[in-house]
Write an enzyme that holds these catalytic residues in place. Structure first.
Site, short mmCIF file in Angstrom:
data_model
loop_
_atom_site.label_atom_id
_atom_site.label_comp_id
_atom_site.label_asym_id
_atom_site.label_seq_id
_atom_site.Cartn_x
_atom_site.Cartn_y
_atom_site.Cartn_z
N ASP A 127 55.73 -19.25 40.51
CA ASP A 127 56.03 -19.52 39.20
C ASP A 127 55.35 -20.47 38.21
OD1 ASP A 127 57.54 -21.70 39.90
OD2 ASP A 127 59.41 -20.96 40.12
N ASN B 170 59.07 -22.93 26.36
CA ASN B 170 60.02 -22.48 25.49
C ASN B 170 60.85 -23.24 24.52
OD1 ASN B 170 59.57 -19.75 26.28
ND2 ASN B 170 61.01 -20.01 28.12
N HIS C 39 60.37 -19.43 21.98
CA HIS C 39 60.14 -18.25 23.16
C HIS C 39 58.92 -17.31 22.87
CE1 HIS C 39 63.52 -18.89 25.39
NE2 HIS C 39 64.25 -19.08 24.45
N ASP D 29 56.40 -16.03 25.95
CA ASP D 29 55.99 -14.76 26.06
C ASP D 29 54.55 -14.47 25.91
OD1 ASP D 29 58.71 -14.10 25.90
OD2 ASP D 29 58.69 -12.99 24.15
N GLU E 50 60.11 -16.24 34.96
CA GLU E 50 58.82 -16.86 35.07
C GLU E 50 58.26 -16.93 36.34
OE1 GLU E 50 61.23 -20.71 35.25
OE2 GLU E 50 61.35 -18.70 34.31
#
Length: 302
Positions: A179, A187, A192, A196, A222
């Site tokens: 991760d 974020n 966000h 993304d 993630e």
């Protein structure tokens, strides 16, 4: 009486889907219907030929198997299959749909013998649009909508398949779980939409490092997983290190300021002592948290 016969002939000729009378030895005795080139190729010229005259051997054998099974059970049978005009000799240039047509075939035994043979009525219906919709729905159910890679549902399905293969053939399979370090900060600091972009870029860059037989999955916000068939933990750690290096090189420009990331990675492989996929997942997770505890941006494996 003549008018009734003419009506019957007209009805048979106008059948929207093709209908074949085929004997137990695979000979076409009669063909009717299915004249719309938007859905079918005209198979009228097949009359008098056999399945092996016009189809590849493996396909002809499959058709014969369905016919004989229907006759043995003496009841209606429904099958699905795909054929293209290039599969059928004599139809290569015939008007009709391009590529594979997916069919639903309904086979019914005839109550009489024809030319000394038992036979079936085989009605074929074009279900290509239905099949396409089913495949799209399946793809949606297996795919992460943001990154376009497989999702957790597909991951668990594939991992279970690999586990059963391992138990049967004892072929190595490794699992990488990783991760993004401190992803929440990205974020919170950049929004966000930037997060993304990071997820999509990381997915793309990691996928380019994998073999064709490997599979990449998004299994959490993630968190990602990679399944590596025919790979032990040692070789999987080498692959994981390549993924870690790729993540370090990733840059997403935000307001002329590049966002940098790193990943923490855990690696394990199936063992003889494993009784379920959860055993492997727990080990890989434990290695991942060990990597985090040791300072992040590193690979820990068995």
């Amino acid at each position: 009486m003549d008018s009734e016969i003419e009506l019957l002939r007209a009805m048979i000729k106008a059948l929207p889907d093709p209908v074949f009378v085929i004997t137990e030895t695979g000979h076409y005795l009669e063909i009717a219907g299915g004249k719309d080139p938007a859905y079918y190729h005209d198979g009228g010229d097949l009359k008098g030929l056999s399945l092996h005259d016009v189809l590849p051997e493996d396909k002809a054998d499959w058709f014969l198997e369905q016919i004989r099974e229907t006759l043995e059970q003496n009841r209606l049978q429904t099958v699905q299959y795909a054929l293209s005009q290039n599969d059928v000799k004599g139809l290569e240039q015939a008007p009709g749909p391009d590529g594979n047509i997916h069919f639903e075939g309904r086979l019914q035994p005839l109550p009489i013998t024809l030319r000394g043979e038992r036979a079936v009525v085989w009605a074929a219906r074009n279900i290509s649009s239905q099949r396409e919709l089913e495949m799209k729905l399946q793809q949606l159910s297996e795919t992460d909508p943001l990154t376009g890679i497989f999702n957790r549902r597909k991951f668990l399905e594939q991992l279970d398949r690999c586990f059963r293969k391992f138990k049967r053939y004892n072929r190595p399979t490794a699992l990488i779980i990783f991760d993004i370090d401190h992803f929440k900060r990205i974020n919170d600091s950049f929004g966000h939409s930037t997060g993304d972009k990071v997820l999509c870029r990381l997915t793309k860059d990691c996928a380019q490092q994998l073999r064709q037989v490997d599979s990449l999955y998004r299994i959490g916000g993630e968190e990602f997983a990679v399944l590596l068939p025919e790979t032990n933990a040692e070789n999987a750690c080498q692959q994981a290190e390549r993924l870690r290096q790729v993540s370090e090189q990733l840059r997403v420009e935000v307001r002329q300021s590049p966002v940098k990331i790193s990943i923490s990675v855990g690696v394990s492989e199936f063992t003889d002592a494993d009784t379920s996929i959860e055993d492997l997942m727990k080990r890989a997770d434990a290695r991942l948290y060990e990597a985090k505890g040791n300072g992040r941006n590193r690979v820990v494996g068995d």
